[in-house]
Design an enzyme around this catalytic site. Structure first.
Site, mmCIF file in Angstrom:
data_model
loop_
_atom_site.group_PDB
_atom_site.id
_atom_site.type_symbol
_atom_site.label_atom_id
_atom_site.label_comp_id
_atom_site.label_asym_id
_atom_site.label_seq_id
_atom_site.Cartn_x
_atom_site.Cartn_y
_atom_site.Cartn_z
ATOM 1 N N ASP A 101 4.116 2.617 15.478
ATOM 2 C CA ASP A 101 4.414 1.450 16.309
ATOM 3 C C ASP A 101 5.890 1.112 16.390
ATOM 4 O O ASP A 101 6.457 0.993 17.478
ATOM 5 C CB ASP A 101 3.604 0.246 15.817
ATOM 6 C CG ASP A 101 3.698 0.049 14.305
ATOM 7 O OD1 ASP A 101 4.497 0.754 13.649
ATOM 8 O OD2 ASP A 101 2.968 -0.812 13.776
ATOM 9 N N ASP A 120 0.854 -1.192 0.000
ATOM 10 C CA ASP A 120 0.000 0.000 0.000
ATOM 11 C C ASP A 120 0.886 1.236 0.000
ATOM 12 O O ASP A 120 2.027 1.197 0.470
ATOM 13 C CB ASP A 120 -0.924 0.030 1.219
ATOM 14 C CG ASP A 120 -1.846 -1.175 1.279
ATOM 15 O OD1 ASP A 120 -2.581 -1.409 0.310
ATOM 16 O OD2 ASP A 120 -1.805 -1.895 2.299
ATOM 17 N N ASP A 124 0.530 4.801 1.600
ATOM 18 C CA ASP A 124 -0.241 5.667 2.489
ATOM 19 C C ASP A 124 0.401 7.048 2.544
ATOM 20 O O ASP A 124 1.624 7.198 2.437
ATOM 21 C CB ASP A 124 -0.312 5.075 3.892
ATOM 22 C CG ASP A 124 -1.082 3.756 3.920
ATOM 23 O OD1 ASP A 124 -1.929 3.553 3.027
ATOM 24 O OD2 ASP A 124 -0.821 2.927 4.810
#
Length: 465
Positions: free
Chosen positions: A155, A55, A57
């Site tokens: 994270d 992906d 983003d």
């Protein structure tokens, strides 16, 4: 905030040729309207490693309503944190406004910038993570911030890298580039706190390390061993989606092995506490098939993916018992994962059809009808991924290609009717050449119960004058 490490274009390997064209379109439009626009997260990490991102983003200083004004093909989603989804056909570019660190409770003092650090060793006087109150979990997150604050909200360090479309530089606030070189999965902040905030981060650490071939940091391992029980409190629907991502990644076997070593797998799906050789063989076959494509093919539906676990564990054949068991409402129990009933039914239909595809000789009529069965595509994909019948796969793929040019046998015109319709001089059924059958007028019956020809005032044969 510490000063970021900025790598100019000449010193990093990211090229715009390797960035999705629609993602570039979004980045440039935001930049042209004087908003910060960065490629963020795993896409930057993968581009630096020379891998193709799954992906692309985007992170931006623009607020959701400002993004909406710039893109007509934009939808705002989410309650916990508002996100913009910009649609390009079947593709979605996710655009998120930079997030800010917000204390969960009004009584908590705001975190100082210096207190947000990348954990490299346990603090000397740190209390056990079990003492972290339940209210420290993140339940709302709809406050916007700066790029620096957003980087520290992520994270792991290797996911905290930004690519600036304005300068074409890579920006690193969290020492992610150093961890990429060391091949290390390290938490941003103390993992004993971050895993309490979101237990799914433990799952993602195991999967990310397996997919990249990286080691887990010592603090990550210790925090996972201490707090692994919290994974049972995560959203089951969210965990199911994580399972689908793993199964679709091409690294399912390595990922589930890593989850097993960290003893997370047994808490989510106890059926996989001691996986059989059939489970590992199923995952290996799935990985080989997936790695033959640049991106996940559409044939790898959720039905096929969850089947790679349900079939070898025997969970597909388990049915509820007792007087209250309703076949129409039954649900397969697979740990805490809420597998959709429609996927279970599709999988069962495919398994029922599978033996017919491997029969050496089928009646011609049956062979012609099989490609039109609803479960045919799933059964053929299953045969290609998990079966050992390449000749049968090629034969039925050829039949599938012909299916698009042939009508279903049940809807084919009857030969006798077709010939009658082509009879010389036959007029179209509805008089307009479309071939649509005209609705016949129903004759009114005369004299119910009377003999034929004895209608009211009739003068047919047998009538008396």
């Amino acid at each position: 905030m510490p000063d970021p490490v900025i790598i100019p274009r000449a010193d990093h390997p990211i090229s715009r040729r390797n960035i999705d064209s629609d993602a570039l379109r979004v980045l440039y439009r935001l930049h042209e309207h004087h908003h910060q626009a960065f490629l963020v997260g795993g896409s930057v990490r993968d581009l630096i490693l020379g891998r193709r991102p799954k992906d692309f983003d985007v992170g931006t200083s623009a607020h959701p309503h400002q993004i909406k004004r710039l893109f007509r093909n934009c939808w705002i989603i989410g309650r916990r944190f508002r996100l913009a989804h910009i649609k390009f056909g079947q593709k979605t570019i996710e655009v998120a406004t930079f997030r800010k660190n917000v204390p969960e409770s009004p009584a908590d003092p705001p975190a100082e910038p210096e207190s947000v650090v990348v954990a490299t060793a346990a603090p000397p006087s740190a209390e056990p993570a079990a003492a972290v109150p339940e209210q420290h979990r993140v339940h709302h997150d709809n406050t916007f911030g700066t790029a620096e604050e957003d980087a520290f909200r992520r994270d792991f360090t290797i996911n905290g890298l930004f690519y600036d479309i304005g300068t074409h530089a890579v920006i690193d606030y969290v020492s992610g580039l150093a961890d990429l070189e060391r091949k290390l999965i390290r938490s941003i902040g103390d993992p004993r706190v971050r895993f309490v905030e979101d237990p799914v981060r433990m799952f993602r650490a195991a999967v990310l390390g397996a997919r990249l071939g990286f080691d887990l940091d010592r603090l990550v391992l210790e925090a996972t061993a201490e707090h692994r029980g919290l994974i049972a409190k995560a959203s089951p629907a969210r965990l199911l989606e994580e399972y689908y991502k793993v199964l679709r990644s091409g690294y399912a076997q390595a990922s589930f092995e890593s989850l097993g070593r960290l003893r997370l797998l047994e808490l989510i799906t106890p059926e996989l506490r001691h996986p059989s050789a059939a489970v590992w063989d199923s995952l290996a076959r799935l990985d080989r098939y997936r790695q033959g494509f640049e991106s996940a093919p559409p044939e790898l539906t959720n039905t096929m993916l969850i089947g790679a676990l349900l079939v070898p564990t025997g969970a597909l054949n388990r049915r509820p018992h007792g007087a209250d068991a309703d076949p129409k409402k039954e649900r397969v129990s697979f740990g805490m994962l809420p597998v959709a009933r429609k996927d279970i039914e599709r999988l069962r239909h495919a398994m029922q059809l599978l033996p017919r595809l491997t029969e050496p000789e089928l009646p011609p009529r049956v062979a012609r009808s099989l490609p039109h069965r609803p479960a045919f595509d799933d059964a053929l994909t299953w045969l290609e991924v998990f079966g050992d019948a390449p000749e049968a796969v090629e034969r039925w793929k050829h039949a599938k290609q012909q299916r698009a040019h042939q009508p279903h046998p049940a809807h084919a015109p009857h030969p006798a009717r077709h010939a009658a319709g082509e009879h010389a001089g036959a007029a179209p059924a509805d008089g307009d050449g479309t071939g649509t059958r005209r609705r016949r007028r129903r004759r009114r019956r005369r004299g119910r119960g009377r003999s034929a020809g004895s209608g009211r005032g009739g003068s047919g044969p047998g009538s008396t004058s």
